[in-house]
Design an enzyme around this catalytic site. Structure first.
Site, PDB file in Angstrom:
ATOM      1  N   ARG A 216     108.930  79.081 104.573  1.00 40.28           N
ATOM      2  CA  ARG A 216     107.792  78.980 104.223  1.00 40.28           C
ATOM      3  C   ARG A 216     108.169  79.573 102.410  1.00 40.28           C
ATOM      4  O   ARG A 216     107.576  79.310 101.323  1.00 40.28           O
ATOM      5  CB  ARG A 216     106.979  79.494 104.386  1.00 40.28           C
ATOM      6  CG  ARG A 216     106.301  78.763 105.613  1.00 40.28           C
ATOM      7  CD  ARG A 216     105.294  79.848 106.341  1.00 40.28           C
ATOM      8  NE  ARG A 216     104.502  78.780 107.710  1.00 40.28           N
ATOM      9  CZ  ARG A 216     104.081  79.483 108.682  1.00 40.28           C
ATOM     10  NH1 ARG A 216     103.617  80.505 108.503  1.00 40.28           N
ATOM     11  NH2 ARG A 216     103.344  78.386 109.689  1.00 40.28           N
TER      12      ARG A 216
ATOM     13  N   HIS B 188     101.656  81.183 102.631  1.00 38.65           N
ATOM     14  CA  HIS B 188     102.075  79.519 103.068  1.00 38.65           C
ATOM     15  C   HIS B 188     101.834  78.756 101.572  1.00 38.65           C
ATOM     16  O   HIS B 188     101.016  78.854 101.176  1.00 38.65           O
ATOM     17  CB  HIS B 188     101.001  79.427 104.370  1.00 38.65           C
ATOM     18  CG  HIS B 188     100.803  78.191 104.925  1.00 38.65           C
ATOM     19  ND1 HIS B 188     100.730  76.479 104.772  1.00 38.65           N
ATOM     20  CD2 HIS B 188     101.183  78.678 106.078  1.00 38.65           C
ATOM     21  CE1 HIS B 188     101.416  76.562 105.499  1.00 38.65           C
ATOM     22  NE2 HIS B 188     101.441  76.690 106.396  1.00 38.65           N
TER      23      HIS B 188
ATOM     24  N   ALA C 134      95.482  88.803 120.468  1.00 37.72           N
ATOM     25  CA  ALA C 134      96.519  90.119 120.971  1.00 37.72           C
ATOM     26  C   ALA C 134      95.797  91.441 121.443  1.00 37.72           C
ATOM     27  O   ALA C 134      95.903  92.077 122.508  1.00 37.72           O
ATOM     28  CB  ALA C 134      96.654  91.063 119.402  1.00 37.72           C
TER      29      ALA C 134
ATOM     30  N   ARG D 250     107.738  85.547 108.277  1.00 35.31           N
ATOM     31  CA  ARG D 250     107.782  84.431 109.451  1.00 35.31           C
ATOM     32  C   ARG D 250     108.046  83.193 109.659  1.00 35.31           C
ATOM     33  O   ARG D 250     107.941  82.589 109.372  1.00 35.31           O
ATOM     34  CB  ARG D 250     106.237  84.816 109.955  1.00 35.31           C
ATOM     35  CG  ARG D 250     105.988  84.257 110.886  1.00 35.31           C
ATOM     36  CD  ARG D 250     104.648  84.697 112.021  1.00 35.31           C
ATOM     37  NE  ARG D 250     103.451  83.928 110.561  1.00 35.31           N
ATOM     38  CZ  ARG D 250     103.230  83.282 111.114  1.00 35.31           C
ATOM     39  NH1 ARG D 250     103.058  82.742 112.614  1.00 35.31           N
ATOM     40  NH2 ARG D 250     101.951  82.274 110.841  1.00 35.31           N
TER      41      ARG D 250
HETATM   42  C1  LIG Z   1      94.539  79.282 108.968  1.00 35.56           C
HETATM   43  C2  LIG Z   1      95.688  79.862 109.896  1.00 35.56           C
HETATM   44  C3  LIG Z   1      96.571  79.211 110.570  1.00 35.56           C
HETATM   45  C4  LIG Z   1      97.698  79.937 111.607  1.00 35.56           C
HETATM   46  N1  LIG Z   1      98.103  78.925 112.757  1.00 35.56           N
HETATM   47  C5  LIG Z   1      99.352  79.987 113.469  1.00 35.56           C
HETATM   48  C6  LIG Z   1      99.998  79.041 113.970  1.00 35.56           C
HETATM   49  O1  LIG Z   1      99.766  77.563 113.998  1.00 35.56           O
HETATM   50  N2  LIG Z   1     100.897  79.747 114.699  1.00 35.56           N
HETATM   51  C7  LIG Z   1     101.119  81.075 114.903  1.00 35.56           C
HETATM   52  O2  LIG Z   1     101.321  81.751 115.827  1.00 35.56           O
HETATM   53  N3  LIG Z   1     100.393  81.456 113.941  1.00 35.56           N
HETATM   54  C8  LIG Z   1      99.288  81.079 113.745  1.00 35.56           C
HETATM   55  N4  LIG Z   1      98.278  81.901 112.371  1.00 35.56           N
HETATM   56  C9  LIG Z   1      98.767  83.207 112.731  1.00 35.56           C
HETATM   57  C10 LIG Z   1      97.794  84.046 113.345  1.00 35.56           C
HETATM   58  O3  LIG Z   1      96.511  82.873 114.453  1.00 35.56           O
HETATM   59  C11 LIG Z   1      97.600  84.927 113.838  1.00 35.56           C
HETATM   60  O4  LIG Z   1      98.668  86.170 113.108  1.00 35.56           O
HETATM   61  C12 LIG Z   1      97.135  85.914 115.571  1.00 35.56           C
HETATM   62  O5  LIG Z   1      96.255  85.331 115.292  1.00 35.56           O
HETATM   63  C13 LIG Z   1      96.851  87.216 115.024  1.00 35.56           C
HETATM   64  O6  LIG Z   1      96.156  87.691 116.128  1.00 35.56           O
HETATM   65  P1  LIG Z   1      95.685  89.439 115.872  1.00 35.56           P
HETATM   66  O7  LIG Z   1      94.956  89.563 116.757  1.00 35.56           O
HETATM   67  O8  LIG Z   1      96.011  89.828 115.255  1.00 35.56           O
HETATM   68  O9  LIG Z   1      94.396  89.455 114.626  1.00 35.56           O
HETATM   69  P2  LIG Z   1      93.007  88.882 114.571  1.00 35.56           P
HETATM   70  O10 LIG Z   1      93.208  87.105 115.491  1.00 35.56           O
HETATM   71  O11 LIG Z   1      93.158  88.177 113.087  1.00 35.56           O
HETATM   72  O12 LIG Z   1      92.339  90.034 114.769  1.00 35.56           O
HETATM   73  C14 LIG Z   1      91.707  90.713 114.688  1.00 35.56           C
HETATM   74  C15 LIG Z   1      90.181  91.774 115.114  1.00 35.56           C
HETATM   75  O13 LIG Z   1      90.820  92.446 114.364  1.00 35.56           O
HETATM   76  C16 LIG Z   1      88.914  92.980 114.288  1.00 35.56           C
HETATM   77  N5  LIG Z   1      88.965  94.238 113.619  1.00 35.56           N
HETATM   78  C17 LIG Z   1      90.062  94.412 111.472  1.00 35.56           C
HETATM   79  N6  LIG Z   1      89.811  94.837 111.260  1.00 35.56           N
HETATM   80  C18 LIG Z   1      88.151  95.873 112.253  1.00 35.56           C
HETATM   81  C19 LIG Z   1      88.067  97.369 112.202  1.00 35.56           C
HETATM   82  N7  LIG Z   1      87.629  98.087 111.026  1.00 35.56           N
HETATM   83  N8  LIG Z   1      87.313  97.430 112.729  1.00 35.56           N
HETATM   84  C20 LIG Z   1      86.825  96.489 114.143  1.00 35.56           C
HETATM   85  N9  LIG Z   1      87.372  95.670 114.326  1.00 35.56           N
HETATM   86  C21 LIG Z   1      88.518  94.958 113.261  1.00 35.56           C
HETATM   87  C22 LIG Z   1      88.342  91.290 113.784  1.00 35.56           C
HETATM   88  O14 LIG Z   1      86.763  91.351 113.810  1.00 35.56           O
HETATM   89  C23 LIG Z   1      89.125  91.529 114.746  1.00 35.56           C
HETATM   90  O15 LIG Z   1      88.700  90.469 115.931  1.00 35.56           O
HETATM   91  C24 LIG Z   1      97.624  81.260 111.412  1.00 35.56           C
HETATM   92  C25 LIG Z   1      96.673  82.008 110.949  1.00 35.56           C
HETATM   93  C26 LIG Z   1      95.493  81.830 110.114  1.00 35.56           C
HETATM   94  C27 LIG Z   1      95.072  82.333 109.109  1.00 35.56           C
END
Ligand SMILES: Cc1cc2nc3c(=O)[nH]c(=O)nc-3n(C[C@H](O)[C@H](O)[C@H](O)COP(=O)(O)OP(=O)(O)OC[C@H]3O[C@@H](n4cnc5c(N)ncnc54)[C@H](O)[C@@H]3O)c2cc1C
Length: 407
Positions: free
Chosen positions: A282, A241, A15, A378
């Protein structure tokens, strides 16, 4: 010590990165992450990313998302996500993301693909999807997408990235967000002032004993929002999950992707008997597993992949195969113990369809936000897509605001 940017983005998962890529190139952007650049849940995503295959699939995709979400989804958000999906996939392919191609004409035909952009790709299916509409890269789709986005962002001259830097608070001035208070790895606090702040800080799994998430993802943006009276929504909508590899070791739980069940794996009780339709949503499968564990007096149930041929396992699920082997299970020969674990947060910081929070100049995207797409539960593989769609919309809104200010 202090810094100044046009936009500060908290989080470097899919994101945050996609938001940065879609912001104007003449604006200074600072990104921070609490850990190293590869430690985000986006890197862990296994199964894939949904896309609207063709116009005929719209109603069915919409209904699958709504049904899985118990019809508590915001319909407008679901529509935006589905309608934007092909553009997003187009962007990803443009950034060099590779998805599995279909191997045979027959496979393409079975997929009924009529959209030229998607022609030739293979699609998999996961629980609660009425047809295959998930693009994938082996069982490491998230790594493929996020690493390619990261490569692109690293090339941007207007973006600075700081690892091991944690957001501790926001700077609130006259009810508006004016940036964040951060802390570096040495515990030194400093301000990052910005015209716009974007929370992209992921989920809350780090608060649970058993979770598939990285332990440092502790919902910090949500706690900070609560403190500042920023609107939150559905904090009780947490997805468990159904299938993570059972282990007595502490730490992150290893996910056994739903697409394994989509390809034919079955759940078995202690007597080796099936007890649930594995492709139900799920929350329903999780409930059935928990009831079965209680009935059997066990800490897990079993997952058997014997219906999937070895070649498919090795080709589509090499990461799962290898990990299970390291833990002492050969999935081509034997069942593996699985147990439900915390996985995803549907609730979060309330945002509108442009990812604006209730505080001026503050946006939230990805798992930390709640735009209502997922309702109460979801649908598999909608998360990466949702993160990208609404991160791009946030960038579009910020770009618009800069344009207005310049006039
Ligand atoms: C094992 C697993 C498998 C999955 N498989 C799928 C799939 O096949 N398909 C699908 O659509 N979704 C899947 N998901 C869900 C999906 O991966 C996540 O919901 C999505 O990637 C979230 O993206 P994001 O950028 O919001 O958060 P993230 O990718 O988790 O990134 C969060 C970021 O915020 C940073 N951060 C957090 N708190 C702070 C702070 N206080 N200060 C500074 N930085 C901070 C972290 O260090 C990180 O860089 C899966 C999730 C998991 C755990």
């Amino acid at each position: 010590m202090g810094m100044k940017a046009d936009v500060v983005i908290v989080g470097t998962g899919a994101a945050g990165l996609f938001n940065a890529l879609n912001l104007p190139r003449n604006r200074k952007i600072i990104m921070i992450t609490k850990a190293d650049l590869e430690s985000s849940d986006s890197f862990l995503a296994q199964g894939g990313i949904c896309v609207l295959r063709n116009e005929e699939d719209y109603d069915s995709y919409f209904e699958d998302t709504m049904r899985a979400g118990h019809y508590e989804n915001r319909k407008e958000s679901v529509d935006i996500m589905i309608r934007s999906s092909q553009d997003i996939i187009h962007d990803l392919i443009g950034y060099g993301v590779e998805f599995q191609k279909a191997e045979t004409d027959g496979e393409e035909e079975r997929c009924g693909d009529r959209v030229p952009l998607l022609h030739g790709y293979a699609f998999t299916r996961e629980g609660a999807h009425s047809r295959p509409r998930i693009l994938f890269h082996e069982d490491v789709t998230g790594k493929e997408i996020t690493s390619k986005l990261l490569e692109q962002v690293k090339q941007l001259a207007n973006v600075e990235i700081y690892e091991y830097t944690t957001m501790k608070d926001i700077i609130e001035e006259d009810g508006r967000c004016a940036g964040i208070l951060a802390e570096d790895a040495d515990g030194i606090e400093f301000e990052i002032r910005a015209d716009y702040t974007v929370f992209a800080s992921g989920g809350i799994g780090g608060r649970y004993k058993h979770s598939t998430n990285f332990p440092h993802l502790t919902g910090d943006a949500i706690e900070i929002s609560k403190k500042h009276g920023i609107r939150l929504e559905h904090l009780d909508y947490v997805q468990i999950h159904p299938t993570t590899l059972y282990s007595e070791k502490p730490g992150r739980r290893f996910l056994i992707s739903e697409s394994v069940r989509g390809e034919g794996a079955v759940l078995l009780n202690k007597d080796g008997k099936r007890f649930v339709n594995e492709l139900l949503p799920r929350d329903v499968v999780t409930k059935a597993i928990r009831e079965q564990m209680e009935k059997d007096g066990t800490d897990h149930v079993w997952l058997s992949m014997k219906n999937i041929d070895k070649e498919t396992i090795l080709k589509h699920f090499p990461n799962i195969y290898e990990h299970c082997l390291e833990e002492g299970y050969d999935v081509t020969k034997e069942s593996i113990p699985v147990v439900p674990a915390q996985h995803y947060f549907m609730g979060g910081i309330w945002v509108d369809s442009d990812s604006r929070t209730s505080m001026e100049n503050l946006f939230a995207v990805g798992e930390t936000s709640c735009n209502g797409v997922h309702g109460a539960n979801r649908l598999a593989s909608n998360s990466l897509l949702e993160s990208l769609v609404f991160a791009k919309r946030a960038a579009g809104k910020i770009r618009e605001k800069f344009d207005i200010e310049n006039k």
